[in-house]
Motif scaffolding. Structure first.
Motif, PDB file in Angstrom:
ATOM      1  N   GLU A 170      15.415 -24.772 -43.137  1.00 16.34           N
ATOM      2  CA  GLU A 170      14.172 -24.155 -43.590  1.00 16.34           C
ATOM      3  C   GLU A 170      12.927 -24.719 -42.922  1.00 16.34           C
ATOM      4  OE1 GLU A 170      13.589 -24.032 -47.778  1.00 16.34           O
ATOM      5  OE2 GLU A 170      15.536 -23.116 -48.189  1.00 16.34           O
ATOM      6  N   GLN A 228      26.538 -18.651 -50.472  1.00 18.46           N
ATOM      7  CA  GLN A 228      25.122 -18.403 -50.765  1.00 18.46           C
ATOM      8  C   GLN A 228      24.325 -18.383 -49.460  1.00 18.46           C
ATOM      9  OE1 GLN A 228      22.776 -21.316 -53.088  1.00 18.46           O
ATOM     10  NE2 GLN A 228      22.068 -19.579 -54.310  1.00 18.46           N
ATOM     11  N   GLU A 229      23.663 -17.261 -49.211  1.00 21.62           N
ATOM     12  CA  GLU A 229      22.912 -17.090 -47.974  1.00 21.62           C
ATOM     13  C   GLU A 229      21.505 -17.687 -48.042  1.00 21.62           C
ATOM     14  OE1 GLU A 229      25.126 -12.980 -46.515  1.00 21.62           O
ATOM     15  OE2 GLU A 229      23.302 -12.847 -47.730  1.00 21.62           O
ATOM     16  N   THR A 230      20.873 -17.612 -49.211  1.00 18.85           N
ATOM     17  CA  THR A 230      19.517 -18.136 -49.362  1.00 18.85           C
ATOM     18  C   THR A 230      19.447 -19.016 -50.599  1.00 18.85           C
ATOM     19  OG1 THR A 230      18.710 -16.053 -48.407  1.00 18.85           O
ATOM     20  CG2 THR A 230      17.070 -17.535 -49.361  1.00 18.85           C
ATOM     21  N   PRO A 231      19.761 -20.304 -50.461  1.00 19.75           N
ATOM     22  CA  PRO A 231      19.685 -21.210 -51.619  1.00 19.75           C
ATOM     23  C   PRO A 231      18.264 -21.283 -52.173  1.00 19.75           C
ATOM     24  CG  PRO A 231      20.911 -22.205 -49.807  1.00 19.75           C
ATOM     25  CD  PRO A 231      20.267 -20.972 -49.263  1.00 19.75           C
ATOM     26  N   LEU A 275      20.555 -21.587 -38.680  1.00 15.67           N
ATOM     27  CA  LEU A 275      21.587 -21.870 -39.666  1.00 15.67           C
ATOM     28  C   LEU A 275      22.397 -23.079 -39.220  1.00 15.67           C
ATOM     29  CD1 LEU A 275      22.956 -18.237 -40.257  1.00 15.67           C
ATOM     30  CD2 LEU A 275      21.226 -19.447 -41.608  1.00 15.67           C
ATOM     31  N   ASP A 276      22.772 -23.912 -40.162  1.00 15.41           N
ATOM     32  CA  ASP A 276      23.647 -25.030 -39.851  1.00 15.41           C
ATOM     33  C   ASP A 276      24.966 -24.469 -39.300  1.00 15.41           C
ATOM     34  OD1 ASP A 276      25.999 -26.889 -40.619  1.00 15.41           O
ATOM     35  OD2 ASP A 276      24.243 -28.186 -40.859  1.00 15.41           O
ATOM     36  N   ARG A 323      24.200 -22.968 -43.913  1.00 14.78           N
ATOM     37  CA  ARG A 323      23.009 -23.156 -44.740  1.00 14.78           C
ATOM     38  C   ARG A 323      21.758 -23.047 -43.860  1.00 14.78           C
ATOM     39  NH1 ARG A 323      22.466 -25.452 -49.901  1.00 14.78           N
ATOM     40  NH2 ARG A 323      20.333 -26.094 -50.400  1.00 14.78           N
ATOM     41  N   TYR A 373      25.473 -12.582 -40.704  1.00 13.39           N
ATOM     42  CA  TYR A 373      26.524 -13.517 -41.072  1.00 13.39           C
ATOM     43  C   TYR A 373      27.904 -12.917 -40.807  1.00 13.39           C
ATOM     44  CZ  TYR A 373      22.885 -15.952 -43.741  1.00 13.39           C
ATOM     45  OH  TYR A 373      21.743 -16.627 -44.124  1.00 13.39           O
ATOM     46  N   ASP A 384      19.907 -25.087 -56.217  1.00 16.84           N
ATOM     47  CA  ASP A 384      20.211 -23.919 -55.376  1.00 16.84           C
ATOM     48  C   ASP A 384      20.227 -22.610 -56.154  1.00 16.84           C
ATOM     49  OD1 ASP A 384      20.389 -25.463 -53.135  1.00 16.84           O
ATOM     50  OD2 ASP A 384      22.580 -25.446 -53.021  1.00 16.84           O
ATOM     51  N   THR A 433      28.013 -25.151 -41.903  1.00 12.24           N
ATOM     52  CA  THR A 433      27.968 -24.651 -43.285  1.00 12.24           C
ATOM     53  C   THR A 433      27.307 -23.283 -43.424  1.00 12.24           C
ATOM     54  OG1 THR A 433      25.819 -25.668 -43.745  1.00 12.24           O
ATOM     55  CG2 THR A 433      27.789 -27.033 -44.081  1.00 12.24           C
ATOM     56  N   SER A 458      23.852 -14.244 -52.858  1.00 15.28           N
ATOM     57  CA  SER A 458      25.175 -14.702 -52.431  1.00 15.28           C
ATOM     58  C   SER A 458      26.133 -13.530 -52.247  1.00 15.28           C
ATOM     59  CB  SER A 458      25.784 -15.656 -53.474  1.00 15.28           C
ATOM     60  OG  SER A 458      24.989 -16.793 -53.682  1.00 15.28           O
TER      61      SER A 458
END
Length: 701
Positions: A385, A312-315, A376-377, A382, A352, A290, A380, A296
């Motif tokens: 993608e 973290q917004e974009t792993p 987005l999940d 996340r 967010y 990640d 979480t 983040s």
């Protein structure tokens, strides 16, 4: 008082000053109390976001829907830098303080516009090659009787607010590397907090705190891990577990180049971190991970720099999806319960809402069209993608939405607590990500690990018009509780200005087409417009003096969009810069002088002489090393020279003097002999000649 009592008192004062309390508690000075009470002070604008929560809302309501139509220019000041103007002015004790391009500072009387003092830190022109996105500056910090400036070449400077004289100066970066500072410092409890930029060039991100009184470094917080074994902090040791390969040799990125916010009750400082260095994870972290803490939101203790939490917004960030965009704090009722929230609309296109005490994900939704993820999940946050977006894994080009310019860039948002709406200066623009096999970092210029030349705009009118039609700007009124849009204003193109919200239920915004407008905060109806003669990208402010309300904004077209987007740059507005500070009030009668003509010279290039192979190599070199300043496909955006019109295309020797030898380095055009041979540099000239001839054939450019 006895002699020993006098000495003890003096010693105590020195101790307090050394701890950073210093002149922050002097009568009439900017202090912790004044900054914490700033929400109710309509006379001043003492910090970048006006208040620590960065809402950019002023309760001032003298200017409202009933009289905004009578708003007129009170005064203006011409500036001496024709580059992007991105700064938010500060207003303290009836005086207005601004920064301009090249990190210059000016002070004016807030009523008359009289210039009181000016300061030039004399940033070397060759520093421009280290700046990804123009030689801009976004503003100042204030504490006590001092102002704090971050300079493009990485210095933090304390200035006397009354005279502009230097109190102290500190170099905050390794100046042998491509670090820059464009963001505004924040000041918390007598400590000046400053980050830096440079993740496109191969640096490691961090944020640092300095004593406002002395300039002494108090702490430094790194956002990505260093070489294994070098980090002692637990948060970096944990982050290192999410990286692979020899990432530290390429910097890592994660620079804190803009957004911060502070909650005095929780005593938490929130920072937004930047993209990976390089963008392409195949080279940055080849076995995956990640890559914390890229892209983040990170909460830290401002007194010590201690890590508290992150989201973290974009792993495994791969698209220049920074989280450095405006961070905003608010108390909202969500799910029937009061929540202390953090709101964020980063580059990746999702809005967010986080619990700012814990970093817990509360909700999120896309505010512009998004193709790199399907959502987005819900637990979480996340991203879910789209596998095709990982261009370095598929080996195929990827046209991403949003693109590297972001769904929302540095331009500040604003909030209206009565309406419960966040106003977002958004943009709808795609970007072509092409994997680049066998990429190697260069000693100078962009080092992003993608092929910046492969997606260059062709000289095909239908393709160009199609790209323009798919590109636009939007002012979005977003309901953060319902996570949906309430109203919008569409603009022809991206890169419109930052926002101001007021108690008069107005939203002020400049735009790339040269307008500065007021909208109804409730429904987006345009209530007033002023012809600023140039693109307005900075955020406005408001202040009151002697009971009269003013609105001020910096005007001046610039930044990465007009520099790098080539053909698309004129979709947004005028391709010229007329840099000014504009100040308005009801009944203002000042007039701007007539604008200069904006006629474009016809293209008159020499004939094409290069071989197809030479021109193709020149195209690749131009895409990697030249396009970010002189425009995609060699089409200039009006801020730096449009090379298709350059007279030195006719003279190979003069071209070498400028590009190879750096004859114009004082203007920002440095020598490129350390990364390209003379033959390669001439092939760029042959490519530009070909492009100029192509565009001459298809019509006026």
């Amino acid at each position: 008082m006895t002699r020993w009592m006098i000495g003890a008192a003096a010693g105590l004062a020195l101790v307090l000053a050394g701890c950073g309390g210093g002149n922050g508690d002097m009568p009439g000075a900017v202090s912790a109390k004044k900054l914490q009470d700033a929400a109710g002070d309509t006379s001043s604008w003492m910090s970048y976001g006006r208040t620590y929560d960065e809402q950019r809302f002023s309760p001032a309501d003298q200017i409202n829907a009933g009289n905004v139509g009578q708003l007129g220019l009170a005064w203006f000041a011409d500036l001496d830098t024709a580059r992007g103007q991105e700064a938010t002015p500060l207003v303290i004790d009836g005086k207005i303080y601004i920064t301009t391009a090249w990190s210059k500072v000016k002070a004016y009387d807030g009523i008359s516009g009289k210039l009181l003092w000016e300061y030039d830190p004399k940033v070397p022109g060759e520093t421009a090659v280290k700046a990804c996105c123009d030689v801009v500056n976004r503003g100042l910090g204030a504490w006590g009787d001092s102002l704090f400036l971050g300079t493009l070449d990485g210095r933090l400077i304390s200035l006397d607010r009354n005279t502009g004289k230097v109190n102290w100066e500190k170099v905050t970066v390794d100046q042998s590397k491509s670090y820059t500072i464009t963001g505004a410092p924040r000041v918390i409890k007598g400590m000046v907090i400053i980050g830096n930029g440079g993740a496109e060039f191969g640096v490691r991100g961090y944020v640092t705190a300095y004593s406002a009184k002395t300039g002494e470094q108090m702490w430094r917080f790194y956002t990505v891990p260093g070489e294994p074994g070098s980090d002692k902090e637990d948060h970096l040791k944990k982050a290192a577990e999410t990286w692979t390969g020899e990432y530290w040799k390429l910097g890592g990125g994660g620079t804190v180049w803009d957004a911060m916010a502070y909650d005095p009750d929780l005593d938490l400082l929130y920072i937004g971190t930047g993209n990976g260095s390089p963008w392409n994870p195949e080279y940055r972290s080849p076995q995956g991970g990640d890559n914390l803490y890229l892209s983040s939101i990170v909460a830290i203790r401002p007194k010590t720099g201690e890590y508290v939490w992150h989201f973290q917004e974009t792993p495994a960030e791969a698209w220049d999806f920074t989280a450095t965009q405006h961070i905003m704090l608010a108390d909202l009722t969500m799910g029937g319960k009061p929540r202390k929230v953090l709101m964020h609309a980063p580059k990746n296109g999702f809005f967010y809402v986080l619990d700012r005490e814990t970093g817990q994900f509360i909700s999120g939704n896309n505010y512009v069209p998004v193709t790199w993820a399907t959502g987005l999940d819900p637990k979480t946050g996340r991203p879910i993608e789209n596998p095709d977006a990982r261009y370095y894994k598929t080996g195929k080009p990827w046209i991403g939405m949003p693109g590297a310019g972001g769904a929302h860039s540095w331009h500040p948002m604003a909030f209206n607590p009565k309406q419960g709406l966040v106003y977002i200066p958004a943009q709808v623009a795609a970007f072509p990500y092409f994997p680049e096999p066998d990429w190697k970092p260069a000693a100078q210029g962009f080092n992003v690990g993608v092929n910046m030349a492969a997606g260059a705009m062709p000289a095909v009118p239908a393709v160009r018009e199609g790209a323009k039609a798919a590109t636009k700007g939007v002012l979005i009124a977003w309901d953060p509780v319902a996570q949906k849009e309430r109203w919008r204003v569409d603009y022809p193109g991206p890169w419109n200005g930052g926002l101001l919200s007021t108690g008069g239920d107005l939203v002020f915004q400049g735009n790339a087409a040269g307008g500065f407008a007021a909208y109804s905060a409730a429904d987006g109806k345009k209530l007033w417009n002023f012809d600023a003669q140039t693109g307005v990208i900075a955020a406005p402010i408001t202040y009151t003096i002697n009971g009269e309300q003013y609105v001020a904004v910096l005007a001046g077209w610039g930044g990465v969009w007009p520099l790098a987007t080539g053909v698309l740059s004129d979709k947004s507005g005028p391709v010229r810069n007329i840099s000014r500070l504009l100040v308005f009030k009801v009944g203002g009668t000042a007039k701007l002088p007539a604008p200069p003509p904006n006629d474009k010279l016809p293209l008159d290039p020499p004939p094409v002489t290069g071989t197809p192979e030479a021109i193709a190599e020149g195209a690749n070199l131009y895409g990697r090393f030249c396009g970010t300043c002189h425009g995609d496909s060699a089409v200039g955006g009006g801020i730096t020279p449009d090379l298709r019109h350059s007279s030195v295309l006719h003279n190979p020797q003069n071209w070498q003097m400028i590009v190879h030898d750096g004859a114009l380095k004082a203007n920002g055009m440095v020598a490129w002999s350390n990364v390209m041979s003379a033959d390669q540099i001439d092939r760029i000239r042959l490519y530009v000649i070909k492009r100029a001839n192509e565009d001459k054939q298809i019509g006026p450019q």
